[in-house]
Write a protein that holds these residues in place. Sequence first.
Motif, mmCIF file in Angstrom:
data_model
loop_
_atom_site.group_PDB
_atom_site.id
_atom_site.type_symbol
_atom_site.label_atom_id
_atom_site.label_comp_id
_atom_site.label_asym_id
_atom_site.label_seq_id
_atom_site.Cartn_x
_atom_site.Cartn_y
_atom_site.Cartn_z
ATOM 1 N N GLN A 1 -33.994 34.003 -15.039
ATOM 2 C CA GLN A 1 -33.038 33.375 -15.948
ATOM 3 C C GLN A 1 -32.120 32.427 -15.183
ATOM 4 O OE1 GLN A 1 -34.247 33.796 -19.121
ATOM 5 N NE2 GLN A 1 -32.256 34.439 -19.895
ATOM 6 N N ARG A 2 -31.674 32.868 -14.028
ATOM 7 C CA ARG A 2 -30.785 32.038 -13.200
ATOM 8 C C ARG A 2 -31.493 30.779 -12.707
ATOM 9 N NH1 ARG A 2 -29.724 35.081 -8.082
ATOM 10 N NH2 ARG A 2 -31.761 34.187 -7.611
ATOM 11 N N ASP A 3 -32.785 30.923 -12.388
ATOM 12 C CA ASP A 3 -33.546 29.784 -11.868
ATOM 13 C C ASP A 3 -34.191 28.951 -12.971
ATOM 14 O OD1 ASP A 3 -32.847 30.764 -9.395
ATOM 15 O OD2 ASP A 3 -34.770 31.783 -9.058
ATOM 16 N N GLY A 4 -34.021 29.370 -14.235
ATOM 17 C CA GLY A 4 -34.584 28.622 -15.352
ATOM 18 C C GLY A 4 -36.083 28.721 -15.479
ATOM 19 N N ILE A 5 -36.654 29.864 -15.044
ATOM 20 C CA ILE A 5 -38.112 30.051 -15.086
ATOM 21 C C ILE A 5 -38.504 30.743 -16.385
ATOM 22 C CG2 ILE A 5 -40.085 31.193 -14.005
ATOM 23 C CD1 ILE A 5 -38.633 30.954 -11.341
ATOM 24 N N GLN A 6 -39.407 30.123 -17.133
ATOM 25 C CA GLN A 6 -39.939 30.695 -18.375
ATOM 26 C C GLN A 6 -41.454 30.502 -18.388
ATOM 27 O OE1 GLN A 6 -38.452 32.431 -20.647
ATOM 28 N NE2 GLN A 6 -36.303 32.139 -20.033
ATOM 29 N N PRO A 7 -42.264 31.494 -18.811
ATOM 30 C CA PRO A 7 -41.817 32.864 -19.115
ATOM 31 C C PRO A 7 -41.588 33.667 -17.852
ATOM 32 C CG PRO A 7 -44.172 32.702 -19.378
ATOM 33 C CD PRO A 7 -43.701 31.308 -19.028
ATOM 34 N N SER A 8 -40.797 34.687 -17.948
ATOM 35 C CA SER A 8 -40.453 35.503 -16.791
ATOM 36 C C SER A 8 -41.400 36.688 -16.670
ATOM 37 C CB SER A 8 -39.011 36.005 -16.935
ATOM 38 O OG SER A 8 -38.693 36.927 -15.915
ATOM 39 N N THR A 9 -41.632 37.110 -15.435
ATOM 40 C CA THR A 9 -42.406 38.339 -15.211
ATOM 41 C C THR A 9 -41.474 39.554 -15.181
ATOM 42 O OG1 THR A 9 -42.295 37.996 -12.816
ATOM 43 C CG2 THR A 9 -44.246 37.166 -13.971
ATOM 44 N N GLY A 10 -40.204 39.330 -15.496
ATOM 45 C CA GLY A 10 -39.253 40.420 -15.642
ATOM 46 C C GLY A 10 -38.812 40.545 -17.084
ATOM 47 N N THR B 1 -38.002 45.120 -12.476
ATOM 48 C CA THR B 1 -38.289 44.358 -13.689
ATOM 49 C C THR B 1 -37.032 43.678 -14.218
ATOM 50 O OG1 THR B 1 -40.039 45.947 -14.247
ATOM 51 C CG2 THR B 1 -39.293 44.475 -15.995
ATOM 52 N N ALA B 2 -35.926 44.419 -14.235
ATOM 53 C CA ALA B 2 -34.660 43.857 -14.721
ATOM 54 C C ALA B 2 -34.137 42.781 -13.777
ATOM 55 C CB ALA B 2 -33.619 44.974 -14.881
ATOM 56 N N TYR B 3 -34.237 43.016 -12.468
ATOM 57 C CA TYR B 3 -33.726 42.039 -11.493
ATOM 58 C C TYR B 3 -34.547 40.755 -11.514
ATOM 59 C CZ TYR B 3 -31.727 40.140 -7.241
ATOM 60 O OH TYR B 3 -31.089 39.329 -6.344
ATOM 61 N N GLN B 4 -35.870 40.898 -11.694
ATOM 62 C CA GLN B 4 -36.723 39.712 -11.774
ATOM 63 C C GLN B 4 -36.337 38.849 -12.976
ATOM 64 O OE1 GLN B 4 -39.185 38.912 -9.431
ATOM 65 N NE2 GLN B 4 -39.161 36.932 -10.483
#
Length: 499
Positions: A251-260, A243-246
């Motif tokens: 965040q690094r890839d700029g994906i929102q919302p995150s499943t992590g 969960t934390a790594y996802q």
Amino acid sequence: MATLPSSTINLALVPGGQEPARLPFNLEAEKALLGALLLENRLLEEIILQLREEHFHEPLHGRIFGQIKRLADLNMVANPVTLRPLFETDTALTELGGPAYLLHLTEDPSAMIAARDCARQIYDLALLRALVRVGADLVQAATDTSGEVAPQKQIEAAEEALYQVAETGDTASGAQDFAGAAAKAVAMAANAMKSGGHLSGLTTGLEGINSKIGGLHNSDLLILAGRPAMGKTALATNIAFSTAYQFKKDQRDGIQPSTGAPVAFFSLEMSADQLANRILSEQARISSENLRMGRINQSEFNELARAAQDLHDLPLYIDDTPALSIAALRARARRLKRQKKIGLIVVDYLQLLQGTGRSVSDGRVAEISEITRGLKTLAKELDLPVIALSQLSRQVENRDDKRPQLSDLRESGSIEQDADIVLFVFREEYYHESKKPEDGSEKFQAWLEKADRLRGRAEVIVAKQRHGATGTVPLVFEREFTRFADPADGAWTGGDWGE
């Protein structure tokens, strides 16, 4: 007619000879709001969810506001005439001129225009007064050494008091219209669709579990239980890391919302470095035992250093304080929510938590009930999933079929009742190893063949799920790295192992 002052008042001098703290208030705003409500009762509907009697600095104003609300609840008109009989014996109103004071409140019709702003200011000033009182109590408690000196408990109490102030009057927990609830449901469905049709919450890192429960959902309490050596801590660590790594990856890839999400791991049994050792072992693919004993070569050490560097900013926060109380855990979780924006809490394990002490006389079952209720309340309060590990009773060992059942949960009544999802970790391989016959015996070959089939096999049994069906999720357990993984493609179909 006597009038009430409308300036701030002094609080007691604080220790150290500093300037006196002042309680902020605005009596003119309180009078203007009450006058507006007496002229137009319907304004009450716009502010009633936020404002309460205790938010008024002048107690008389709070009582007037409370009577206006009571009459409105009875579908009666609230005005100076209808309020008069309710305050005939109120000495505070008598001192201000009696019923004439109620009429005086309605003398400025323009107050109706600013009613919402007055309500907002009254509410904000009430929060500021609450902050002043929390600070004064904190100073008094910290400077009083006549009794037990317990600074950590004082810090926890102060954090809880501050959190309560922050949550005071929050209307988010009130009734919401169907449109708002439906919008959230559609958003969850959209997330599940984007993830391939199985994930509407936070990821567990395991496709089989994600498919079965839809991920980890806000406000849910998940119980992850198993007998010793089944690997429940390993599974919880795997989920926390995933969960934390996802979240870090999204965040690094700029994906929102995150499943992590950032994760708080409360480890009451293992130390933070032991958990870190497990995670590094898994990521570097080095035996956790060899890593702990230092039996690694230069190549493995380089791989370990690379994994540590890659994970140095992993949003996984480990609290390994032993013997935490449920109150202390909740205070620390609130702090991490504010400071680190955590989205998942893992507790290993709930039987090591302590109650507040109020239920000790009622026995351990009552204390566990308090703990599980506290964890469920925490999940709803912080709007995030909470995973709590739990032991199983020894009665599992007395059955031929060792697969756990809900009745095997220790103090199962409260745990089963409060949990939204109950997961059991089961490895038949562990029990089969204990039945090993003597080498060369007639049964040894059959035992050996079954041992080969069971090697590395594990199951997560979904014994309870409020939001879906129960069932079994097959997994692979890599004992060397204390890691669970999904079976290879084709190894299982529909939740059953292929033979």
